[in-house]
Design an enzyme around this catalytic site. Structure first.
Site, PDB file in Angstrom:
ATOM      1  N   LYS A 113     -63.497  18.990 -13.719  1.00  0.00           N
ATOM      2  CA  LYS A 113     -63.335  20.333 -13.138  1.00  0.00           C
ATOM      3  C   LYS A 113     -61.871  20.757 -13.129  1.00  0.00           C
ATOM      4  O   LYS A 113     -61.557  21.929 -13.294  1.00  0.00           O
ATOM      5  CB  LYS A 113     -63.926  20.394 -11.733  1.00  0.00           C
ATOM      6  CG  LYS A 113     -65.443  20.329 -11.757  1.00  0.00           C
ATOM      7  CD  LYS A 113     -66.052  20.605 -10.404  1.00  0.00           C
ATOM      8  CE  LYS A 113     -67.568  20.504 -10.450  1.00  0.00           C
ATOM      9  NZ  LYS A 113     -68.192  20.580  -9.152  1.00  0.00           N
ATOM     10  N   LYS A 199     -74.737  17.348 -18.891  1.00  0.00           N
ATOM     11  CA  LYS A 199     -75.835  17.497 -17.923  1.00  0.00           C
ATOM     12  C   LYS A 199     -76.096  18.979 -17.647  1.00  0.00           C
ATOM     13  O   LYS A 199     -75.178  19.810 -17.794  1.00  0.00           O
ATOM     14  CB  LYS A 199     -75.526  16.746 -16.634  1.00  0.00           C
ATOM     15  CG  LYS A 199     -74.331  17.293 -15.907  1.00  0.00           C
ATOM     16  CD  LYS A 199     -74.237  16.823 -14.479  1.00  0.00           C
ATOM     17  CE  LYS A 199     -73.124  17.604 -13.814  1.00  0.00           C
ATOM     18  NZ  LYS A 199     -72.919  17.531 -12.459  1.00  0.00           N
ATOM     19  N   LYS A 202     -75.058  24.079 -12.706  1.00  0.00           N
ATOM     20  CA  LYS A 202     -74.977  25.465 -12.211  1.00  0.00           C
ATOM     21  C   LYS A 202     -73.702  26.133 -12.693  1.00  0.00           C
ATOM     22  O   LYS A 202     -73.637  27.349 -12.799  1.00  0.00           O
ATOM     23  CB  LYS A 202     -74.944  25.459 -10.679  1.00  0.00           C
ATOM     24  CG  LYS A 202     -76.281  25.248 -10.042  1.00  0.00           C
ATOM     25  CD  LYS A 202     -76.149  25.394  -8.535  1.00  0.00           C
ATOM     26  CE  LYS A 202     -76.723  24.194  -7.838  1.00  0.00           C
ATOM     27  NZ  LYS A 202     -76.440  24.075  -6.440  1.00  0.00           N
TER      28      LYS A 202
HETATM   29  P1  TYM Z   1     -75.034  19.418  -6.526  1.00  0.00           P
HETATM   30  O1  TYM Z   1     -75.241  20.645  -5.736  1.00  0.00           O
HETATM   31  O2  TYM Z   1     -74.178  19.447  -7.736  1.00  0.00           O
HETATM   32  O3  TYM Z   1     -76.427  18.803  -6.949  1.00  0.00           O
HETATM   33  C1  TYM Z   1     -77.461  18.593  -5.993  1.00  0.00           C
HETATM   34  C2  TYM Z   1     -78.313  17.408  -6.382  1.00  0.00           C
HETATM   35  O4  TYM Z   1     -78.870  17.619  -7.697  1.00  0.00           O
HETATM   36  C3  TYM Z   1     -78.517  16.509  -8.538  1.00  0.00           C
HETATM   37  N1  TYM Z   1     -78.287  17.024  -9.902  1.00  0.00           N
HETATM   38  C4  TYM Z   1     -78.910  16.549 -10.982  1.00  0.00           C
HETATM   39  N2  TYM Z   1     -79.841  15.586 -11.136  1.00  0.00           N
HETATM   40  C5  TYM Z   1     -80.280  15.353 -12.410  1.00  0.00           C
HETATM   41  N3  TYM Z   1     -79.858  16.045 -13.509  1.00  0.00           N
HETATM   42  C6  TYM Z   1     -78.931  17.031 -13.385  1.00  0.00           C
HETATM   43  N4  TYM Z   1     -78.540  17.717 -14.449  1.00  0.00           N
HETATM   44  C7  TYM Z   1     -78.410  17.318 -12.076  1.00  0.00           C
HETATM   45  N5  TYM Z   1     -77.504  18.215 -11.612  1.00  0.00           N
HETATM   46  C8  TYM Z   1     -77.437  18.015 -10.272  1.00  0.00           C
HETATM   47  C9  TYM Z   1     -77.244  15.938  -7.944  1.00  0.00           C
HETATM   48  O5  TYM Z   1     -77.044  14.593  -8.302  1.00  0.00           O
HETATM   49  C10 TYM Z   1     -77.507  16.104  -6.456  1.00  0.00           C
HETATM   50  O6  TYM Z   1     -78.304  15.043  -5.967  1.00  0.00           O
HETATM   51  N6  TYM Z   1     -71.720  16.832  -3.871  1.00  0.00           N
HETATM   52  C11 TYM Z   1     -73.132  17.165  -3.966  1.00  0.00           C
HETATM   53  C12 TYM Z   1     -73.667  17.806  -2.706  1.00  0.00           C
HETATM   54  C13 TYM Z   1     -73.408  16.983  -1.509  1.00  0.00           C
HETATM   55  C14 TYM Z   1     -74.088  15.795  -1.120  1.00  0.00           C
HETATM   56  C15 TYM Z   1     -73.474  15.379   0.083  1.00  0.00           C
HETATM   57  C16 TYM Z   1     -75.140  15.078  -1.687  1.00  0.00           C
HETATM   58  C17 TYM Z   1     -72.450  17.255  -0.568  1.00  0.00           C
HETATM   59  N7  TYM Z   1     -72.509  16.280   0.381  1.00  0.00           N
HETATM   60  C18 TYM Z   1     -73.895  14.225   0.743  1.00  0.00           C
HETATM   61  C19 TYM Z   1     -75.546  13.913  -1.029  1.00  0.00           C
HETATM   62  C20 TYM Z   1     -74.942  13.499   0.152  1.00  0.00           C
HETATM   63  C21 TYM Z   1     -73.305  18.141  -5.129  1.00  0.00           C
HETATM   64  O7  TYM Z   1     -72.429  18.826  -5.526  1.00  0.00           O
HETATM   65  O8  TYM Z   1     -74.546  18.211  -5.577  1.00  0.00           O
END
Ligand code: TYM
Length: 218
Positions: A113, A199, A202
């Site tokens: 990023k 991957k 968003k």
């Molecule tokens: P975020 O919002 O990017 O993604 C949310 C969840 O979706 C999963 N994910 C995917 N799984 C499979 N294939 C993909 N292409 C894919 N893209 C996203 C992510 O692994 C995630 O489980 N930092 C985290 C949010 C967060 C969080 C936390 C999660 C903040 N605090 C504490 C767990 C525990 C995030 O940006 O996820």
């Protein structure tokens, strides 16, 4: 007997896509009868990149509605908005004071990023995994169900918990519970529809790269 605890969240940065569903939320739905689940909308993580306040508030509500529409039962699981609990930011600050900078500089997502943002890269983007550690460790979570892209952040969370326990714990009396990542093989990494080496995300500028959960059937 009380159930083991799960905590997880999704950033409020737009519509949820198939990767979020298969990597995370589908698993939460299955787990909610066996675990005490804390599931939240990560709006503080969303503001590590610029956001329009009105759109951010709308996306937060939309994400909560999507959780429920996907099968999260608010009677069974606790659903909440990260920014409404100041303890998340407060604990992140305490962790900032004991986390070595080089632990954060080696995070793959930060490096990727940061390249996109160039010289204007914000401190929040670097500090993002510390806030994530606070989210998890605040709740004494046993397990954290996520997709594969979050694996390194969970390792950091475990390292921070270990460091706090070493520094401030007494023999056999830990301060923080060290959580386990829960990454299912199936759906752990759903790829982009336009570039099979990346991957689904968003933040990809091309809408053709992903299938959003709220896309119309055609
Ligand atoms: P975020 O919002 O990017 O993604 C949310 C969840 O979706 C999963 N994910 C995917 N799984 C499979 N294939 C993909 N292409 C894919 N893209 C996203 C992510 O692994 C995630 O489980 N930092 C985290 C949010 C967060 C969080 C936390 C999660 C903040 N605090 C504490 C767990 C525990 C995030 O940006 O996820």
């Amino acid at each position: 007997m009380s159930q083991p605890r799960i905590l997880s969240g999704i950033q409020t940065t737009g519509n949820m896509h198939l990767g979020n569903y298969l990597g995370a939320i589908r698993n939460w739905v299955e787990l909610q009868s066996q675990y005490d689940c804390f599931l939240f909308m990560a709006d503080l993580h969303a503001i590590t990149v610029p956001q329009d306040p009105k759109t951010l508030a709308e996306n937060t509500l939309k994400l909560a509605a999507t959780y429920i529409a996907c099968g999260i039962d608010p009677e069974q699981s606790t659903i909440f908005v990260q920014s409404q609990l100041p303890e998340h930011s407060e604990l992140a600050w305490l962790f900032n004071c004991i986390t070595p900078l080089n632990w954060l500089e080696r995070m793959i997502q930060f490096k990727e990023k940061a390249v996109k943002q160039g010289e204007n890269v914000g401190v929040g983007l670097l500090d993002y995994p510390v806030l994530m550690a606070a989210d998890i460790l605040l709740y004494d979570a046993d397990k954290v169900p996520v997709g594969e892209d979050q694996k390194q952040h969970l390792e950091l969370t475990r390292d921070i918990a270990g460091r706090v326990n070493d520094k401030f714990g007494k023999k056999k009396r830990y301060v923080l519970k060290v959580p386990e990542p829960m990454i299912r093989k199936e759906g752990a990494r759903i790829m982009s529809l336009t570039d099979g080496t990346k991957k689904m995300s968003k933040s990809d500028p091309s809408e053709l790269s992903r299938i959003d959960i709220l896309d119309p059937p055609d």
